[in-house]
Write a protein that holds these residues in place. Structure first.
Motif, PDB file in Angstrom:
ATOM      1  N   TRP A 111      -6.024  -3.256   2.198  1.00  0.00           N
ATOM      2  CA  TRP A 111      -5.075  -2.233   1.759  1.00  0.00           C
ATOM      3  C   TRP A 111      -5.874  -1.167   1.031  1.00  0.00           C
ATOM      4  N   THR A 130       6.012  -2.484  -6.239  1.00  0.00           N
ATOM      5  CA  THR A 130       5.515  -3.515  -5.321  1.00  0.00           C
ATOM      6  C   THR A 130       4.005  -3.399  -5.173  1.00  0.00           C
ATOM      7  N   MET A 184       1.087  -6.115  -5.823  1.00  0.00           N
ATOM      8  CA  MET A 184       0.043  -6.414  -4.836  1.00  0.00           C
ATOM      9  C   MET A 184      -1.348  -6.313  -5.465  1.00  0.00           C
ATOM     10  N   GLU A 236      -3.700  -9.110  -3.628  1.00  0.00           N
ATOM     11  CA  GLU A 236      -3.468  -8.684  -2.255  1.00  0.00           C
ATOM     12  C   GLU A 236      -4.184  -7.364  -1.974  1.00  0.00           C
TER      13      GLU A 236
END
Length: 195
Positions: A70, A155, A159, A164
């Protein structure tokens, strides 16, 4: 404070993004030791925040970690004479086909100062719109598979804190944007602020 005098500087390798160098540095007490590091061209990243409080994230393959990560729309400072905010706007358009009417400076980051002098300037982009289809950049290589994901900022913070999101610029950008939002965006610096 101790002065670490550089006694010699030797370039070992050079490419278009970085060079590998060795500095002989005098340490406290007089011993001279070699330290290797990357000299990097630098980069910019964009936290593009839409009117619904969502941040533009991409998934990009990174050969060094052999993973798809990401990330924020981001790229190198590799166009001579281009301002940092213009580089950020170019990357936003090239990577996710977006433009922004409002730009602010969010943060400056040294992502790996133990082995590189790389510095990434992160901008907050708001008042987002699409690049007209006829003006869109043709993406190649790893960038050919970039896909825009609009993620709620809260969110994205989760993450980042859960592991994440591991890309350093993305973690810093998301957390800085969330903190700035909590403060009513009062702590932002002008996009043209000196480095």
């Amino acid at each position: 404070m101790t002065t670490y005098e550089v006694r010699s500087h030797t370039e070992r390798l050079r490419n278009r993004v970085f060079s590998v160098v060795t500095d002989a540095i005098e340490m406290p007490g007089g011993e001279v030791v070699d330290r290797d590091y990357l000299v990097h061209v630098g980069a910019v990243g964009v936290v593009a925040l839409d009117a619904d409080g969502r941040v533009a994230l991409v998934r990009q393959y990174r050969p060094a970690v052999r993973q798809v990560l990401w990330e924020l729309p981001a790229g190198l400072i590799d166009v001579p004479g281009e301002s940092l905010v213009d580089a950020a706007a170019r990357e936003l358009a090239e990577e996710v086909d977006l433009v922004a009417a409002r730009w602010d400076l969010l943060a400056d980051v040294h992502p790996s100062p133990g082995c590189s002098n790389e510095r990434i300037r992160l901008f907050l982009a708001r008042e987002i719109g699409p690049v007209p289809p006829e003006e869109r950049h043709e993406r190649t290589h790893e960038e050919a598979e970039l896909e825009l994901h609009w993620v709620d900022l809260d969110t994205a913070v989760t993450m980042a804190l859960s592991g994440e999101i591991t890309n350093a610029a993305c973690v810093v950008g998301v957390l800085a944007a969330a903190q700035s939002k909590l403060r009513g965006f009062d702590t932002l610096r002008p996009a043209s602020a000196a480095t």
